[in-house]
Scaffold this motif. Structure first.
Motif, PDB file in Angstrom:
ATOM      1  N   UNK A  87       9.237 -58.554  30.629  1.00 53.42           N
ATOM      2  CA  UNK A  87       8.428 -58.168  31.781  1.00 53.42           C
ATOM      3  C   UNK A  87       8.523 -56.683  32.094  1.00 53.42           C
ATOM      4  N   UNK A  88       7.513 -56.169  32.789  1.00 58.97           N
ATOM      5  CA  UNK A  88       7.631 -54.853  33.402  1.00 58.97           C
ATOM      6  C   UNK A  88       8.466 -54.993  34.671  1.00 58.97           C
ATOM      7  N   UNK A  89       8.942 -53.886  35.186  1.00 58.20           N
ATOM      8  CA  UNK A  89       9.867 -53.883  36.323  1.00 58.20           C
ATOM      9  C   UNK A  89       9.266 -54.539  37.566  1.00 58.20           C
ATOM     10  N   UNK A  90       8.004 -54.223  37.860  1.00 57.27           N
ATOM     11  CA  UNK A  90       7.378 -54.751  39.077  1.00 57.27           C
ATOM     12  C   UNK A  90       7.210 -56.268  39.001  1.00 57.27           C
ATOM     13  N   UNK A  91       6.744 -56.763  37.852  1.00 61.05           N
ATOM     14  CA  UNK A  91       6.545 -58.206  37.708  1.00 61.05           C
ATOM     15  C   UNK A  91       7.875 -58.944  37.761  1.00 61.05           C
ATOM     16  N   UNK A  92       8.909 -58.350  37.172  1.00 61.92           N
ATOM     17  CA  UNK A  92      10.237 -58.961  37.235  1.00 61.92           C
ATOM     18  C   UNK A  92      10.705 -59.078  38.685  1.00 61.92           C
ATOM     19  N   UNK A  93      10.425 -58.047  39.470  1.00 59.74           N
ATOM     20  CA  UNK A  93      10.791 -58.065  40.888  1.00 59.74           C
ATOM     21  C   UNK A  93      10.022 -59.156  41.634  1.00 59.74           C
ATOM     22  N   UNK A  94       8.737 -59.307  41.329  1.00 60.08           N
ATOM     23  CA  UNK A  94       7.920 -60.347  41.963  1.00 60.08           C
ATOM     24  C   UNK A  94       8.444 -61.741  41.640  1.00 60.08           C
ATOM     25  N   UNK A  95       8.797 -61.967  40.379  1.00 57.88           N
ATOM     26  CA  UNK A  95       9.233 -63.293  39.948  1.00 57.88           C
ATOM     27  C   UNK A  95      10.609 -63.659  40.498  1.00 57.88           C
ATOM     28  N   UNK A  96      11.505 -62.673  40.593  1.00 56.49           N
ATOM     29  CA  UNK A  96      12.863 -62.957  41.038  1.00 56.49           C
ATOM     30  C   UNK A  96      13.611 -63.810  40.026  1.00 56.49           C
ATOM     31  N   UNK A  97      14.646 -64.481  40.484  1.00 58.63           N
ATOM     32  CA  UNK A  97      15.439 -65.345  39.607  1.00 58.63           C
ATOM     33  C   UNK A  97      14.832 -66.739  39.569  1.00 58.63           C
ATOM     34  N   UNK A  98      14.688 -67.270  38.355  1.00 58.47           N
ATOM     35  CA  UNK A  98      14.121 -68.602  38.155  1.00 58.47           C
ATOM     36  C   UNK A  98      15.146 -69.456  37.412  1.00 58.47           C
ATOM     37  N   UNK A  99      15.460 -70.654  37.908  1.00 58.36           N
ATOM     38  CA  UNK A  99      16.438 -71.515  37.231  1.00 58.36           C
ATOM     39  C   UNK A  99      16.054 -71.791  35.779  1.00 58.36           C
ATOM     40  N   UNK A 100      16.969 -71.492  34.862  1.00 60.65           N
ATOM     41  CA  UNK A 100      16.773 -71.833  33.456  1.00 60.65           C
ATOM     42  C   UNK A 100      15.882 -70.900  32.669  1.00 60.65           C
ATOM     43  N   UNK A 101      15.420 -69.797  33.284  1.00 57.87           N
ATOM     44  CA  UNK A 101      14.548 -68.854  32.576  1.00 57.87           C
ATOM     45  C   UNK A 101      15.151 -67.454  32.652  1.00 57.87           C
ATOM     46  N   UNK A 102      15.285 -66.813  31.497  1.00 50.17           N
ATOM     47  CA  UNK A 102      15.839 -65.460  31.443  1.00 50.17           C
ATOM     48  C   UNK A 102      14.724 -64.440  31.636  1.00 50.17           C
ATOM     49  N   UNK A 103      14.968 -63.449  32.495  1.00 48.58           N
ATOM     50  CA  UNK A 103      14.003 -62.385  32.744  1.00 48.58           C
ATOM     51  C   UNK A 103      14.517 -61.087  32.117  1.00 48.58           C
ATOM     52  N   UNK A 104      13.802 -60.584  31.122  1.00 51.06           N
ATOM     53  CA  UNK A 104      14.207 -59.366  30.412  1.00 51.06           C
ATOM     54  C   UNK A 104      13.258 -58.243  30.804  1.00 51.06           C
ATOM     55  N   UNK A 105      13.800 -57.179  31.360  1.00 50.52           N
ATOM     56  CA  UNK A 105      12.951 -56.058  31.780  1.00 50.52           C
ATOM     57  C   UNK A 105      12.624 -55.160  30.591  1.00 50.52           C
ATOM     58  N   UNK A 106      11.349 -54.834  30.478  1.00 49.88           N
ATOM     59  CA  UNK A 106      10.892 -53.933  29.418  1.00 49.88           C
ATOM     60  C   UNK A 106      11.363 -52.510  29.709  1.00 49.88           C
ATOM     61  N   UNK A 107      12.149 -51.961  28.798  1.00 55.30           N
ATOM     62  CA  UNK A 107      12.602 -50.571  28.925  1.00 55.30           C
ATOM     63  C   UNK A 107      12.375 -49.858  27.593  1.00 55.30           C
ATOM     64  N   UNK A 108      11.128 -49.875  27.152  1.00 57.25           N
ATOM     65  CA  UNK A 108      10.803 -49.234  25.888  1.00 57.25           C
ATOM     66  C   UNK A 108      11.180 -50.111  24.703  1.00 57.25           C
TER      67      UNK A 108
END
Length: 398
Positions: A87-108
């Protein structure tokens, strides 16, 4: 370029014809040119799935939460499959923490190096951002859908290296896009649903606000949307705005019947709440900017009704089984309306004017009021019919 209402309608119809045709052309080119389609998919071997959702700056919040709702439901049906988002940073912030799903921020490209070390078996590409499909050749199965558009057809980037491309006609709903991607990998769903998660802390914030303001029975109005305030302040008419004086009349009607009226939106959309308040003697609660997107979920779940145009809050509302009156001007209800479209919880009102189904978000050169044909009486009558119906909170299709 100013065309006038008649020519604008002809232009919209031409663009829609091209959208419809683009689906067939794009799919034919993929079948003809991409050898990746011959890959045999072994569904039982898929243990890890990556969803790539790297948005440009403005993003697509409603579409993002559609995708997340489908993924959440997939995890409920297939709990043993690991799912992660890039994800991009903003979308990751919108989604927050979700049980059982890993959120990886795009940093290039560093994100790709990390993913390669523990490569997923399959990837679903919703928005690639700065990446190209060939950057993900380390993933065995790569699934892409084509959103019908002239630009999408003409841009050659990301046309190859696609293992599966679900055939999706113009008018396919965003939720269906998500399910078709999983189905193309061989996953089956006995029924379809979407799920949004929010924490107890987020729910408590809503409860504390309602308790403090002594609000028990309320209707949510959401007059804003992408570009609305900016366009209005610039002296142009926003295609997605239903006139604020009509919101005020609806608010006044239901206030007299004992409902509190809450106006939601971003912080800058307080401007619209103020305009509504100016045109009614009834008390309006301006909560614009007060709640995060996820916090809107419990607010909507506890509400009696949502009245809104085609914007992100609707895609939150139907995931918590809220009642919805949705107003459509330039957007295509079949593709982006409250889902499922045949639900008795929702009433969709459509202005079939010159810009209908154009999907226009920016201002109209002719300054056509795209929602002008939807009357106050229609909104009130539709709202009252929904308010009179009692539903369980567990099923869409009652």
């Amino acid at each position: 370029m100013k065309l006038g209402p008649k020519l604008r309608k002809k232009s919209t119809e031409l663009h829609e014809f091209i959208r419809k045709a683009s689906v067939f052309i794009d799919y034919f080119l993929w079948l003809l040119l991409d050898p990746s389609k011959y890959t045999i998919i072994k569904t039982n071997k898929i243990k890890k799935i990556l969803v790539v959702l790297v948005n440009p700056e403005m993003g697509n919040v409603g579409g993002d939460f559609c995708a997340l709702g489908v993924v959440n439901y997939f995890k409920k049906v297939y709990p043993s499959v690991n799912v992660s988002f890039l994800l991009d940073k903003k979308t990751k912030s919108h989604f927050g923490e979700i049980p059982g799903i890993e959120m990886i921020e795009h940093k290039g490209r560093r994100a790709l190096d990390i993913l390669k070390k523990n490569a997923p078996d399959a990837a679903l590409f919703i928005s690639l951002g700065p990446f190209k499909l060939k950057d993900f050749l380390f993933v065995k199965y790569r699934v892409v859908t084509f959103y019908p558009s002239i630009r999408g057809l003409l841009v050659y980037k990301n046309k190859l290296h696609i293992t599966r491309k679900p055939f999706t006609l113009w008018g396919t709903h965003m939720v269906e896009f998500g399910f078709k991607m999983f189905e193309s990998l061989g996953f089956k769903f006995p029924r379809k649903d979407v799920i949004i998660y929010y924490s107890k802390k987020e729910e408590n914030k809503v409860d504390n606000f309602l308790k403090k303001k002594r609000i028990k029975k309320y209707i949510v109005m959401h007059p804003g949307g992408k570009h609305v305030v900016k366009t209005l302040k610039g002296g142009k008419w926003p295609p997605h705005l239903w006139p604020v004086d009509r919101y005020a009349k609806v608010a006044n009607h239901f206030s007299k019947k004992g409902y509190n009226i809450l106006v939601t939106g971003t912080k800058e959309e307080s401007y619209l709440a103020e305009k509504i308040q100016e045109k009614t003697k009834s008390k309006i609660y301006d909560v614009c900017g007060l709640f995060s997107i996820r916090e809107l979920a419990p607010l909507l779940k506890k509400s009696e009704l949502l009245i809104a145009t085609d914007t992100s809050i609707v895609h939150i509302a139907y995931q918590v089984k809220a009642k919805i009156v949705e107003l459509f001007g330039p957007s295509y209800a079949k593709a982006v309306g409250a889902w499922p479209l045949n639900s008795k919880r929702h009433k969709i009102l459509i202005d079939g004017g010159p810009c209908a189904r154009s999907m226009r978000k920016i201002f109209c050169p002719e300054n056509i009021v795209c929602l002008d044909r939807i009357s106050v009486r229609e909104v009130i009558d539709s709202s009252e019919k929904l308010l009179d119906i009692s539903f369980k909170k567990t099923s869409f299709l009652e």
